[in-house]
Write a protein that holds these residues in place. Sequence first.
Motif, short mmCIF file in Angstrom:
data_model
loop_
_atom_site.label_atom_id
_atom_site.label_comp_id
_atom_site.label_asym_id
_atom_site.label_seq_id
_atom_site.Cartn_x
_atom_site.Cartn_y
_atom_site.Cartn_z
N MET A 85 8.99 2.82 4.28
CA MET A 85 10.03 3.42 3.47
C MET A 85 9.74 4.91 3.41
O MET A 85 8.83 5.35 2.70
CB MET A 85 10.04 2.82 2.05
CG MET A 85 11.10 3.42 1.14
SD MET A 85 12.79 2.97 1.61
CE MET A 85 12.81 1.25 1.08
N GLY A 86 10.50 5.70 4.19
CA GLY A 86 10.23 7.13 4.27
C GLY A 86 8.86 7.37 4.90
O GLY A 86 8.57 6.87 5.98
N SER A 87 8.02 8.11 4.20
CA SER A 87 6.69 8.42 4.71
C SER A 87 5.62 7.49 4.14
O SER A 87 4.43 7.75 4.26
CB SER A 87 6.33 9.87 4.39
OG SER A 87 6.30 10.07 2.99
N LYS A 88 6.05 6.41 3.49
CA LYS A 88 5.11 5.47 2.86
C LYS A 88 5.23 4.08 3.48
O LYS A 88 6.24 3.73 4.09
CB LYS A 88 5.39 5.37 1.35
CG LYS A 88 5.29 6.69 0.59
CD LYS A 88 3.85 7.16 0.49
CE LYS A 88 3.75 8.43 -0.37
NZ LYS A 88 2.36 8.91 -0.46
N ILE A 89 4.19 3.30 3.29
CA ILE A 89 4.19 1.90 3.71
C ILE A 89 4.62 1.06 2.50
O ILE A 89 3.91 1.00 1.50
CB ILE A 89 2.81 1.45 4.20
CG1 ILE A 89 2.31 2.38 5.30
CG2 ILE A 89 2.86 0.02 4.70
CD1 ILE A 89 0.85 2.20 5.63
N GLU A 90 5.78 0.46 2.59
CA GLU A 90 6.29 -0.32 1.46
C GLU A 90 5.61 -1.69 1.36
O GLU A 90 5.31 -2.18 0.28
CB GLU A 90 7.80 -0.51 1.59
CG GLU A 90 8.43 -1.20 0.39
CD GLU A 90 9.94 -1.24 0.48
OE1 GLU A 90 10.59 -1.07 -0.56
OE2 GLU A 90 10.46 -1.43 1.60
N PRO B 297 0.81 -1.22 0.00
CA PRO B 297 0.00 0.00 0.00
C PRO B 297 0.85 1.28 0.00
O PRO B 297 0.72 2.14 0.87
CB PRO B 297 -0.81 -0.15 1.28
CG PRO B 297 0.11 -0.88 2.20
CD PRO B 297 0.93 -1.80 1.34
N THR B 298 1.73 1.39 -0.99
CA THR B 298 2.63 2.54 -1.07
C THR B 298 1.87 3.85 -1.29
O THR B 298 2.41 4.92 -1.05
CB THR B 298 3.64 2.35 -2.21
OG1 THR B 298 2.93 2.08 -3.43
CG2 THR B 298 4.57 1.17 -1.92
N PHE B 299 0.64 3.75 -1.73
CA PHE B 299 -0.21 4.93 -1.97
C PHE B 299 -0.79 5.49 -0.66
O PHE B 299 -1.38 6.57 -0.64
CB PHE B 299 -1.38 4.55 -2.89
CG PHE B 299 -2.17 3.38 -2.40
CD1 PHE B 299 -3.22 3.54 -1.50
CD2 PHE B 299 -1.85 2.08 -2.78
CE1 PHE B 299 -3.94 2.47 -1.02
CE2 PHE B 299 -2.56 0.99 -2.31
CZ PHE B 299 -3.61 1.18 -1.43
#
Length: 242
Positions: free
Chosen positions: A116-121, A61-63
């Motif tokens: 990963m940073g501010s996203k869920i990889e 869910p990188t979005f």
Amino acid sequence: MIHLTETDSTSNYLIQLSSAQQLEEMFVVLADFQTAGKGQRGNSWESEKGKNLLFSIIFYPTFLPIRRQFLLSKAIALAIKEALDSFTPGFSIKWPNDIYWKDKKICGILIENELMGSKIEKSIAGIGININQQIFYSPAPNPVSLRQITGKEHDPVKVLDIILEKLRLYYELLKKGETDKITTNYHQSLFRKEGFHLYADNKGSFEARICEVEDAGILVLEDKEGKIRKYAFKEVSYKFDD
């Protein structure tokens, strides 16, 4: 899908597999038995061999921004709750994501995220649902199975098929950013969503009603004095009659 006779934990298996190779989104690892099934708060998940539905599923869910990561938990809980609704009424979602039938627990969900940073990889959801077990030996206070509720045996794989069908629909809504329906349905499905009920935090017991659950997973309560109280997971608990 991989269907295992036995493993320590379907989530552990899926974590290792996904680290070794790129898996398709919503790839499932299903097991007839787990020797070390994971539960919330470091607990284990009791399950009689071959009786229940034990599986883990992977998402990318990188979005989804980290601050809204609980939307995935809402979607998964809703898919399971609505799948169980097709067998009999009386199911609800106990915040954050346990599935209850009346005052008894039928399903636990544990979601592990890689950031990963501010996203869920990557997200791996481990799910245990009591399907055909009739006797529970662990000290868990209130387990129940679908067989105990309906009086009938059920095919765990057929239950899984219904869950995955509903989960695809909710996950598609997430991808499209159409989250209002998820939030609305989750709130309507909440355990003890109507009226005032007993809770406990580090200051003691109090009566309150549920206002909402924020996209970050924060439970918002209003007590009988009209004070708004906000809690993260593990900061507040439901009180049950002995």
